[in-house]
Write an enzyme that holds these catalytic residues in place. Sequence first.
Site, PDB file in Angstrom:
ATOM      1  N   ASN A 220       0.841  -1.207   0.000  1.00 47.48           N
ATOM      2  CA  ASN A 220       0.000   0.000   0.000  1.00 47.48           C
ATOM      3  C   ASN A 220       0.879   1.262   0.000  1.00 47.48           C
ATOM      4  OD1 ASN A 220      -2.383   1.383  -0.100  1.00 47.48           O
ATOM      5  ND2 ASN A 220      -3.057   0.899   1.977  1.00 47.48           N
TER       6      ASN A 220
ATOM      7  N   HIS B  18      -9.558   3.529   8.350  1.00 46.69           N
ATOM      8  CA  HIS B  18     -10.021   2.205   7.920  1.00 46.69           C
ATOM      9  C   HIS B  18     -11.416   1.886   8.446  1.00 46.69           C
ATOM     10  CE1 HIS B  18      -5.819   1.267   6.726  1.00 46.69           C
ATOM     11  NE2 HIS B  18      -6.398   0.367   5.949  1.00 46.69           N
TER      12      HIS B  18
END
Length: 487
Positions: A338, A374
């Site tokens: 990521n 998240h």
Amino acid sequence: MASSAEGDEGTVVALAGVLQSGFQELSLNKLATSLGASEQALRLIISIFLGYPFALFYRHYLFYKESYLIHLYHTFTGLSIAYFNFGNQLYHSLLCIVLQFLILRLMGRTITAVLTTFCFQMAYLLAGYYYTATGNYDIKWTMPHCVLTLKLIGLAVDYFDGGKDQNSLSSEQQKYAIRGVPSLLEVAGFSYFYGAFLVGPQFSMNHYMKLVQGELTDIPGKIPNSTIPALKRLSLGLFYLVGYTLLSPHITEDYLLTEDYDNHPFWFRCMYMLIWGKFVLYKYVTCWLVTEGVCILTGLGFSGFEEKGKAKWDACANMKVWLFETNPRFTGTIASFNINTNAWVARYFFKRLKFLGNKELSQGLSLLFLALWHGLHSGYLVCFQMEFLIVIVERQAARLIQQSPTLSNLAAITALQPFYYLVQQTIHWLFMGYSMTAFCLFTWDKWLKVYKSIYFLGHVFFLSLLFILPYVHKAMVPRKEKLKKME
């Protein structure tokens, strides 16, 4: 004649019935079920692969066309993907984009605009998490919206930097600072770009505008020669997709919650967590490799040339696959996984906390931000808390080995290198799986049950090292070595 007509009519009706039944059998829901996936997951995969025909159309018909046509194309294709996946819930992204444009126009290049953007976009995202939350991982409108949230916050910060004196900005800030005033169509095209709308990667408005202006090509005046690099990333993504599809029914997080898992020996529970922890990341690897290929095909992945003149296509790389697969350290995984999101957090959050004067505090707050970004589940907080703890301990251990003559000589023995590597990789992926357990199980009752079954091994191991290593360092690093370091 009448009976003949009636017979023909009956035949047509019967044929229509057969066709209708056939279409039902071919429905996405049934197809997803036959593949062992959810309909939403199948829609996501289809949407990601749709980026390739969209990119080919763009390359051949729009690459050097007027800017407004390109923005319209990106907006229309992105909205189509949003509607295909989430139906009328696409209004969430549309609303936030329009309001963000108004914030930039009405508040201008001010810190008020930046703070308003951060508070509004994060509040909207967190509210979405709150009202749509379940105990399982669901693909819903909040998934692409978390990507959009970072884009719009970054846009506001870059627009703010664009109003400052260049000499007051770092070289990185100068690169991303927006000097012009983006139009609504430009903001929409930037936000809905089909190659990154659903799962990323992150990129700046300036980089996007270079694409629109035809600057992101290795052959000036022609479309980029990026087909082969794009196909390489696509092929690698397909490799991971096939592997994940074949193995996912046999390696699941649900098994961690079963009595059968609890009844196995301790070593088996640890090894299963190790294997699952590595495997569960492959679904993210797949998506990012495929979308990277789309970005490369359009030219967005172009990042200049190497010293020997070879074109580089890693501007949108979210994965360093070789590093991810071979590096035995947690920091190596962080550096290879990521990538663009981590770079975004470093650029717009971590480095902006420099005024705190404490690197560890800035890093801790950055990980807290990532956890909230998240979602609101406790598992995210536990996962990033473990990452923070592991990285600190890993740095302490590396410093100890480097500064201790005994340990550095021991570590340099060539014959023992394979053994060291195996031990490091075992520790690395066991505790990566330990951290991912909380991340994937979300709620405290689930991850707590699994952690109890392995006696909170990760917390015990790393908290113990956190307190023990400073004493070991004091005992094993000679005083003269410390003095040399100070000099």
